[in-house]
Design an enzyme around this catalytic site. Structure first.
Site, short mmCIF file in Angstrom:
data_model
loop_
_atom_site.label_atom_id
_atom_site.label_comp_id
_atom_site.label_asym_id
_atom_site.label_seq_id
_atom_site.Cartn_x
_atom_site.Cartn_y
_atom_site.Cartn_z
N LYS A 1 -73.62 72.92 -19.91
CA LYS A 1 -75.06 73.12 -20.04
C LYS A 1 -75.46 73.43 -21.48
O LYS A 1 -76.44 72.87 -22.00
CB LYS A 1 -75.53 74.22 -19.11
N ASP B 1 -78.46 73.64 -14.97
CA ASP B 1 -78.01 74.96 -14.56
C ASP B 1 -78.32 75.11 -13.07
O ASP B 1 -78.73 74.15 -12.41
CB ASP B 1 -78.68 76.06 -15.39
#
Length: 403
Positions: A260, A279
């Protein structure tokens, strides 16, 4: 040092549907912009930049550090010419990627995606910032298991303690973002821990050491999308021939950088528009709005991560990360004032209004007093000024030693 050279307000023609700074600057991309009244302020590339907006124009003002002490006396004509140069308009055009036609992109995403078409009208003008790759890297390392408010506090501390002083605005010192070299000292990690960075302190110190001392000069810039040069690339540096996937893999080798964080840096620091940071929040959007996956597993593994990104890329195309940011913003609590709701974030205010009515006195028993407590509850996120208030009365015995 005081910042003494202040430009007049200037303006760039840009509509709110092409750029809305009130949304773009507070949706979790950059963590250094601060808003007072209708004006946003940040230090950016050696200057203090102030922005405000009306429906037709982006207005900007620049405050420069006083560099006259560093000039020859009397200053040469070449030095004076250098002082007069102001590349702020060019910087703003790159920083906000104003060459991209956002309206056309919104139309493209809306025609391909009914969910985007439904959400987008309330969130027009959300653009991806073309930030300095180093700043994006460190800021998103700070974002691990964190919220926007706390990330902003960390980044503010990082600049104040390690960034170069540019000047002051209304008595507040304004520092630019620190260089990798500034974060390579032997006490940086321990100092950042003292400042409240926790385990992220080691990630920042290790990453700074690798970038400053182990990687080639301009290594981060070499990972940039060659079609998107970003806000400020040195004349001696150039974007390399990396693909998005190659840039992503290179970043994963750094301490504290997972998929991420790597995607955030690719999207907001290196210009890879197809990068989709995923996420748990984005995973929930994928499940809720796109019926993606039926897994009830609490673990979000790499295969699932890649599958979500690929799914969104297949819908939105080369600028999937931009479209993703619009939907991410639409789900942020920060913007829940567009929906009236009451959740568990409630502010409770209790006031003891009266505590001095003696109901009985006794040599053997402490006096009994009547207490009136006024309680007010107000939602922190509803954007609604209504307050629920109640007053309750109860009796208790006065404690020893109290008046």
């Amino acid at each position: 040092m005081s910042a003494k050279r202040v430009s007049e307000w200037r303006k760039l023609p840009v509509s709110l549907s092409e750029l809305c700074i009130d949304t773009t600057l507070r949706c979790g991309q950059s963590f250094r912009w601060r808003k007072v009244s209708d004006e946003w302020t940040c230090t950016l590339h050696g200057r203090i930049l102030s922005l405000k907006q009306d429906p037709a124009y982006l207005h900007y003002k620049v405050t420069w550090p006083d560099v006259r002490e560093a000039l020859p006396t009397p200053p040469s004509s070449g030095a004076l010419d250098q002082l007069k140069q102001d590349d702020t308009e060019e910087l703003l055009r790159r920083y906000f990627s104003l060459t991209l036609d956002l309206g056309a992109l919104y139309e493209q995403w809306s025609s391909a995606d009914p969910n985007f078409q439904k959400k987008a009208p309330e969130f027009k003008g959300v653009r991806i910032l073309s930030q300095d790759a180093w700043e994006a890297l460190i800021c998103f390392i700070c974002s691990s298991n964190n919220n926007i408010s706390r990330i902003s506090q960390m980044v503010h501390k990082l600049c104040n303690h390690y960034g170069p002083l540019i000047g002051d605005i209304d008595g507040e010192a304004m520092h630019d973002f620190p260089t990798p070299e500034a974060l390579t000292g032997k006490n940086v990690e321990s100092h950042l821990r003292e400042l409240g960075f926790g385990y992220r302190a080691k990630y920042i110190a290790d990453t700074a050491r690798v970038v400053a001392l182990e990687k080639p000069t301009f290594w981060l810039e070499s990972l940039r999308n060659p079609r998107h040069l970003g806000p400020k690339v040195s004349s001696t540096a150039s974007a390399g021939n990396s693909t998005y996937k190659e840039a992503h893999e290179e970043l994963l080798a750094l301490t504290g950088v997972g998929p991420k964080v790597a995607d955030c840096v690719c999207l907001m620091g290196l210009g890879w528009g197809e990068s989709v940071p995923v996420d748990t929040h984005v995973w929930q959007i994928a499940q809720r709005d796109y019926k993606f996956g039926k897994s009830k597993s609490k673990t979000f593994n790499k295969a699932m991560y890649d599958a979500v990104g690929n799914h969104f890329r297949s819908i939105w195309g080369d600028y999937a990360g931009w479209a993703h940011s619009v939907l991410f913003t639409a789900d942020l609590r920060e913007f829940s004032d567009r929906k009236v709701q009451v959740d568990d974030q409630v502010r409770v205010k209790a006031e003891v209004e009266e505590e001095d009515i003696t109901l009985s006195r006794s040599r053997k028993r402490r006096p009994v007093v009547e207490v009136k407590v006024k309680i007010e509850a107000k939602s922190e996120d509803a954007g609604d000024s209504r307050t629920v208030a109640t007053t309750t009365t109860y009796k208790r015995r006065r404690t020893r030693g109290s008046s």
